[in-house]
Design an enzyme around this catalytic site. Structure first.
Site, PDB file in Angstrom:
ATOM      1  N   CYS A   1      55.498  65.384  32.926  1.00  0.00           N
ATOM      2  CA  CYS A   1      54.306  66.225  32.819  1.00  0.00           C
ATOM      3  C   CYS A   1      53.831  66.694  34.202  1.00  0.00           C
ATOM      4  O   CYS A   1      53.429  67.847  34.360  1.00  0.00           O
ATOM      5  CB  CYS A   1      53.193  65.485  32.090  1.00  0.00           C
ATOM      6  SG  CYS A   1      53.552  65.188  30.330  1.00  0.00           S
TER       7      CYS A   1
ATOM      8  N   CYS B   1      53.106  60.125  34.273  1.00  0.00           N
ATOM      9  CA  CYS B   1      54.142  60.855  33.530  1.00  0.00           C
ATOM     10  C   CYS B   1      54.802  61.872  34.457  1.00  0.00           C
ATOM     11  O   CYS B   1      54.265  62.956  34.691  1.00  0.00           O
ATOM     12  CB  CYS B   1      53.552  61.549  32.305  1.00  0.00           C
ATOM     13  SG  CYS B   1      54.811  62.425  31.348  1.00  0.00           S
TER      14      CYS B   1
END
Length: 176
Positions: free
Chosen positions: A133, A130
């Site tokens: 993130c 991700c």
């Protein structure tokens, strides 16, 4: 069982992983708690039962009960957040502007130094791929005093733990 047992479970072609597991186990740029928590969170994110068992056997005793719980929580919450935020980042539309409506209370009160929890979340986010993130957690840990070398060390741990899990999963599939 121990890290040595995990290293011994790897096939000969994974010699580099064996060596990397050994050297990263004593990575000097991270505190013992940062290093141990990164190993535990990464093992859980990698989902291989042997890796989880051996890593937790090795590094769990180096963590307080609160820190062990926090490392588990980092893997758990990132398992949810990485899917959601990767979706909002990759899909066109207004999703990124919509409220997530997901509970994330553990991030505010992880039970350990927030920087360590953020570092563990970064390592798990690297495993789960991700980008949104990873950028967010990297920004927080750098703003709060960790170095790029510490970030790199955590991601190196995550990459080797994940590669170890993938190798053992592959071997198990071939043996079945």
């Amino acid at each position: 069982m121990s890290l040595e047992a995990l290293r011994n479970a790897l096939p000969d072609y994974a010699k580099d992983q064996k060596l990397n597991l050994g050297s990263l186990a004593t990575e000097p740029v991270l505190t013992e708690q940062q290093r141990a928590g990164t190993f535990v969170a990464s093992a859980l994110a990698s989902r291989n039962p042997t890796v989880i068992r051996e890593i937790v056997d090795e590094f769990g005793p180096k963590l307080s009960p609160e820190a062990l719980t926090a490392a588990k929580a980092a893997a758990s919450i990132m398992g949810m957040n990485n899917v959601y935020y990767r979706f909002t980042h990759l899909v066109q539309g207004d999703y990124a502007q919509m409220p997530a409506k997901l509970r994330m209370n553990v991030m505010a009160r992880p039970g350990v130094d927030k920087i360590d929890f953020e570092l563990w979340s970064l390592a798990v986010s690297a495993i789960n791929g991700c980008g949104m993130c990873m950028e967010s957690h990297e920004k927080v840990v750098l703003q709060h005093g960790l170095s790029k070398e510490q970030v790199q060390a955590a991601v190196r741990i995550a990459s080797v733990v994940h590669a170890t899990a993938a190798t053992l999963d592959g071997e198990a599939a071939l043996a079945a």
